[in-house]
Scaffold this active site. Structure first.
Site, PDB file in Angstrom:
ATOM      1  N   TYR A 136      17.822  20.283  -3.269  1.00 60.29           N
ATOM      2  CA  TYR A 136      17.362  20.326  -4.666  1.00 60.29           C
ATOM      3  C   TYR A 136      16.850  18.935  -5.055  1.00 60.29           C
ATOM      4  O   TYR A 136      17.544  17.923  -4.863  1.00 60.29           O
ATOM      5  CB  TYR A 136      18.497  20.776  -5.600  1.00 60.29           C
ATOM      6  CG  TYR A 136      18.115  20.601  -7.054  1.00 60.29           C
ATOM      7  CD1 TYR A 136      17.154  21.429  -7.638  1.00 60.29           C
ATOM      8  CD2 TYR A 136      18.660  19.579  -7.826  1.00 60.29           C
ATOM      9  CE1 TYR A 136      16.758  21.236  -8.951  1.00 60.29           C
ATOM     10  CE2 TYR A 136      18.270  19.389  -9.147  1.00 60.29           C
ATOM     11  CZ  TYR A 136      17.314  20.221  -9.702  1.00 60.29           C
ATOM     12  OH  TYR A 136      16.911  20.018 -11.002  1.00 60.29           O
ATOM     13  N   LYS A 151      15.948  10.612 -10.018  1.00 53.64           N
ATOM     14  CA  LYS A 151      17.084  10.135 -10.786  1.00 53.64           C
ATOM     15  C   LYS A 151      17.919   9.098 -10.024  1.00 53.64           C
ATOM     16  O   LYS A 151      18.765   8.436 -10.606  1.00 53.64           O
ATOM     17  CB  LYS A 151      17.940  11.314 -11.231  1.00 53.64           C
ATOM     18  CG  LYS A 151      17.249  12.192 -12.278  1.00 53.64           C
ATOM     19  CD  LYS A 151      16.807  11.358 -13.435  1.00 53.64           C
ATOM     20  CE  LYS A 151      16.446  12.114 -14.708  1.00 53.64           C
ATOM     21  NZ  LYS A 151      15.490  13.168 -14.635  1.00 53.64           N
ATOM     22  N   SER A 192      18.419  16.778 -20.168  1.00 59.56           N
ATOM     23  CA  SER A 192      17.631  17.755 -19.409  1.00 59.56           C
ATOM     24  C   SER A 192      17.714  19.132 -20.055  1.00 59.56           C
ATOM     25  O   SER A 192      18.799  19.575 -20.425  1.00 59.56           O
ATOM     26  CB  SER A 192      18.176  17.866 -17.996  1.00 59.56           C
ATOM     27  OG  SER A 192      18.441  16.590 -17.498  1.00 59.56           O
ATOM     28  N   CYS A 239      16.349  20.130 -22.950  1.00 57.79           N
ATOM     29  CA  CYS A 239      16.522  20.144 -24.406  1.00 57.79           C
ATOM     30  C   CYS A 239      15.222  19.872 -25.164  1.00 57.79           C
ATOM     31  O   CYS A 239      15.245  19.388 -26.286  1.00 57.79           O
ATOM     32  CB  CYS A 239      17.582  19.136 -24.821  1.00 57.79           C
ATOM     33  SG  CYS A 239      19.220  19.575 -24.254  1.00 57.79           S
ATOM     34  N   THR A 265      10.122  17.837 -22.193  1.00 52.04           N
ATOM     35  CA  THR A 265       8.765  18.108 -21.709  1.00 52.04           C
ATOM     36  C   THR A 265       7.954  18.825 -22.785  1.00 52.04           C
ATOM     37  O   THR A 265       6.786  18.495 -23.015  1.00 52.04           O
ATOM     38  CB  THR A 265       8.801  18.941 -20.412  1.00 52.04           C
ATOM     39  OG1 THR A 265       9.600  18.237 -19.461  1.00 52.04           O
ATOM     40  CG2 THR A 265       7.414  19.143 -19.837  1.00 52.04           C
ATOM     41  N   ASP A 280       9.424  12.209 -18.147  1.00 50.20           N
ATOM     42  CA  ASP A 280      10.844  12.119 -17.767  1.00 50.20           C
ATOM     43  C   ASP A 280      11.444  10.712 -17.773  1.00 50.20           C
ATOM     44  O   ASP A 280      12.519  10.524 -18.291  1.00 50.20           O
ATOM     45  CB  ASP A 280      11.045  12.772 -16.396  1.00 50.20           C
ATOM     46  CG  ASP A 280      12.506  13.097 -16.115  1.00 50.20           C
ATOM     47  OD1 ASP A 280      13.235  13.412 -17.074  1.00 50.20           O
ATOM     48  OD2 ASP A 280      12.919  13.039 -14.946  1.00 50.20           O
ATOM     49  N   ASN A 326      17.251  27.098 -13.608  1.00 46.14           N
ATOM     50  CA  ASN A 326      16.757  25.731 -13.403  1.00 46.14           C
ATOM     51  C   ASN A 326      15.621  25.707 -12.370  1.00 46.14           C
ATOM     52  O   ASN A 326      15.339  24.680 -11.771  1.00 46.14           O
ATOM     53  CB  ASN A 326      17.920  24.831 -12.956  1.00 46.14           C
ATOM     54  CG  ASN A 326      17.576  23.363 -13.003  1.00 46.14           C
ATOM     55  OD1 ASN A 326      16.818  22.909 -13.866  1.00 46.14           O
ATOM     56  ND2 ASN A 326      18.103  22.582 -12.051  1.00 46.14           N
TER      57      ASN A 326
END
Ligand code: OXD
Ligand code: MN
Length: 613
Positions: free
Chosen positions: A210, A219, A260, A262, A265, A279, A374
């Site tokens: 992932y 991240k 993430s 919320c 984007t 991001d 997701n």
């Protein structure tokens, strides 16, 4: 490694690069090593490899591919993402760490031989635009062609930039192995580990695919960047960057941090505005002006609910020919389908669970959706029609406003302007949000998520907030700070706002930057006046915004707010915070208490606050 690949490495004239590659080869024992430069042929090689080894499959539309992650590898694994620390540090807030020697021993044991029989790819990228004060170079080693291909869509290739390092070790390094694969997916999920070495600017990730776990540059690099930013006095933030288009062809740049899932984007994609990034942003002070640059060059976006009504531009990009990777959606006859796409979904196909049919259950008896909540898409930013003309500007864009958002059903108003920079930092640091499917675990639980960055902060919390407070020093123009909440609900659990309303909030904030609207002062910050919103709703959405709606949305839920302040006091009572922060917490709590006594009500209408600014 054959001669050509070795030569590509040698040409960089950088011993540090050679050393980490050598060490990775020794540890992971790949069957083959391929070095990827910025050339078209090399980049194409990665794309073809992903198809050849089955990590991606072609779909009907030109350039589209599908990648599946394992059924239990569908989100960021917070529990197994840890900092490697050689000494104890008082972090203040929750931080997952492991003693460095022990952690390295563990992850080396999982990486040992992890690439046997596989091909190792060595790739070079820049975080931020190349040749700019924002750029940080990054070396990615992986045995996943999907990872290497995704990074090609998301980041700027920088093999040539590495030459300019002149032999220095000033780059981030990421080593990833998907580990043992069965049917194309990582199987040793119980040994999934992501270990971050802040001292060496390195991250090791194993037994996962992932992207939030595997792609070093996303991240994981972000955590290294936050530490670097704190040491150097700039900000690395979980933020979009957008151009908000006000009256008279005016463009005002905003950044915004949202947890993430919320609305980050979708805010950056508000119709009529332009996007710089969705991001991660680096913010630096240049000649007294805050400038921001997008760390990335593409979007790894949540696909759920992307449909022609709510996200027309993304929907168009996803349904036209271009280079694009879908992950964890449903495929039927070479066509992708996902939850909330606004189209009939076939009753069978292939998804992240393998052969799928409507009603299929997993081992725990849970019904499997057609696509994962997701599930994602990966595209280059320039696939979007609304890309901002300055998206790649090496000097960044000037930032005049910052938004902090959260998913909050019962306390905070749709938009509030902070009373000052330090009050804004306080607002950002006290964001609470209900959890979503972007991380593993229960959804809908209210969690404190300061600056939407809790998962990524890699320095003691006090230091992180101090750095924010200091950031305004010496600025010619201090950006305004806003808090938004798109998720406020009534007593029956219905959302009080439509998805489109955020356009009004953002344009109101844009007008505030240019002194076009007055505001009402409440104990928690400045809020819009009804007349201004009414005019904006008509102009922007052609919608009649009633006084009743305004009153319901902008009433001060003073009891709820006081409860929030109590939760915050609890969190911060054991953390030594900067004085300016503690002062904001104390004064906001006092203002709320006084207001509660003065009005004697739990919920106070915005019309009660007359102090106009
Ligand atoms: C992301 C995340 O993918 O924050 O951006 O999870
Ligand atoms: Mn994110």
């Amino acid at each position: 490694m054959d001669k050509i690949d070795l030569e590509k490495l040698r040409k960089l004239n950088n011993q540090h690069v050679i050393k980490v590659v050598q060490e990775a080869i020794k540890l992971c024992k790949p069957a083959k090593v391929t070095v990827i430069t910025d050339s078209k042929e090399d980049i194409n090689y990665v794309r073809e490899l992903a198809l050849a080894i089955g990590e991606e499959k072609k779909l009907k539309m030109e350039g589209h591919t599908i990648h599946f992650d394992g059924y239990y590898d569908q989100a960021r694994d917070k529990a197994n993402t840890r900092y490697l620390l050689s000494e104890d540090v008082d972090w203040g807030i929750e931080l997952n760490s492991i003693e460095k020697k022990k952690g390295l021993k563990e992850i080396y044991s999982y990486l040992d031989g992890s690439m046997a029989g596989k091909e190792m790819l060595v790739r070079f990228f820049s975080l931020g635009p190349t040749n700019s004060i924002f750029s940080i170079l990054a070396l990615q080693i992986t045995d996943s062609a999907y990872v290497a291909h995704s990074e090609d869509l998301l980041y700027r290739p920088a093999y040539e930039e590495f030459k300019k390092l002149n032999g220095s070790s000033d780059f981030f390094f990421f080593l990833h192995s998907a580990g043992r694969l069965e049917k194309g997916v990582s199987v040793d999920i119980d040994k999934r580990r992501i270990y971050i070495d802040l001292e060496e600017n390195r991250v090791y990730s194993v037994n996962n695919q992932y992207a939030g776990n595997s792609l070093g540059l996303k991240k994981l690099a972000f955590r290294l960047a936050i530490k670097k930013a704190n040491e150097e006095g700039w900000l690395a933030e979980h933020m979009f960057i957008m151009g908000v288009h006000g009256p008279h062809n005016r463009v005002t740049y905003f950044t915004g941090a949202f947890p993430s899932g919320c609305g980050k984007t979708s805010t950056a994609m508000i119709p009529g505005q332009t996007i710089v990034g969705d991001d991660i942003a680096y913010l630096k002070k240049i000649n007294g002006i805050v400038k921001a640059a997008n760390v990335e060059n593409g979007i790894f976006g949540i696909i759920r609910d992307v449909n022609p009504q709510d996200d027309p531009l993304i929907y168009r990009a996803l349904t036209t020919p271009r280079e694009l990777i879908f992950s964890n959606v449903l495929i039927n006859d070479g066509i992708p389908y996902w939850l909330g796409m606004g189209k009939d979904i076939p009753e069978k196909g292939i998804n992240h669970s393998g052969e799928w049919f409507k009603g299929k259950k997993d081992n725990d008896g849970n019904e499997i959706d057609c696509s994962h909540k997701n599930a994602r898409y990966t595209i280059r930013l320039n696939a979007l029609e609304n890309i901002d003309s300055k998206a790649n500007d090496p000097t960044g864009v000037p930032v005049q406003a910052i938004i902090y958002g959260g998913r909050d059903s019962d306390t905070t108003m749709p938009i509030v302007e902070s009373l000052s920079w330090s009050h804004g930092v306080f607002i950002g640091a006290t964001v609470e949000s209900e959890t979503t499917s972007a991380t593993i675990g229960t959804q809908g639980v209210r969690k404190h998520n300061p600056m939407a960055n809790l998962d990524f902060v890699s320095v003691p919390f006090k230091t992180y907030i101090e750095n924010h407070l200091k950031f305004a020093d010496g600025l010619k123009e201090v950006p305004k700070i806003y808090a938004t909440n798109y998720f406020l609900k009534d007593e029956s659990g219905n959302y009080l706002n439509s998805k489109l309303d955020k356009k009004v909030w953002v344009l109101w904030a844009e007008g505030r930057v240019h002194h076009e609207f007055e505001a009402i002062k409440t104990p928690v910050g400045l809020i819009p006046k009804y007349e201004d919103l009414k005019t904006l709703f008509i102009r922007v959405l052609n919608k009649d915004y009633t006084e009743a709606e305004y009153t319901q949305q902008f009433s001060l839920r003073v009891v709820k707010y006081l409860e929030k302040m109590e939760r915050m006091s609890k969190i911060f009572e054991n953390i030594q915070m900067p004085a300016a922060f503690t002062e904001e917490l104390t004064t906001q709590t006092e203002r709320l208490k006084e207001t509660r006594i003065k009005f004697g009500e739990d919920i106070i209408s915005p019309f009660e606050f007359l102090d106009i600014k």
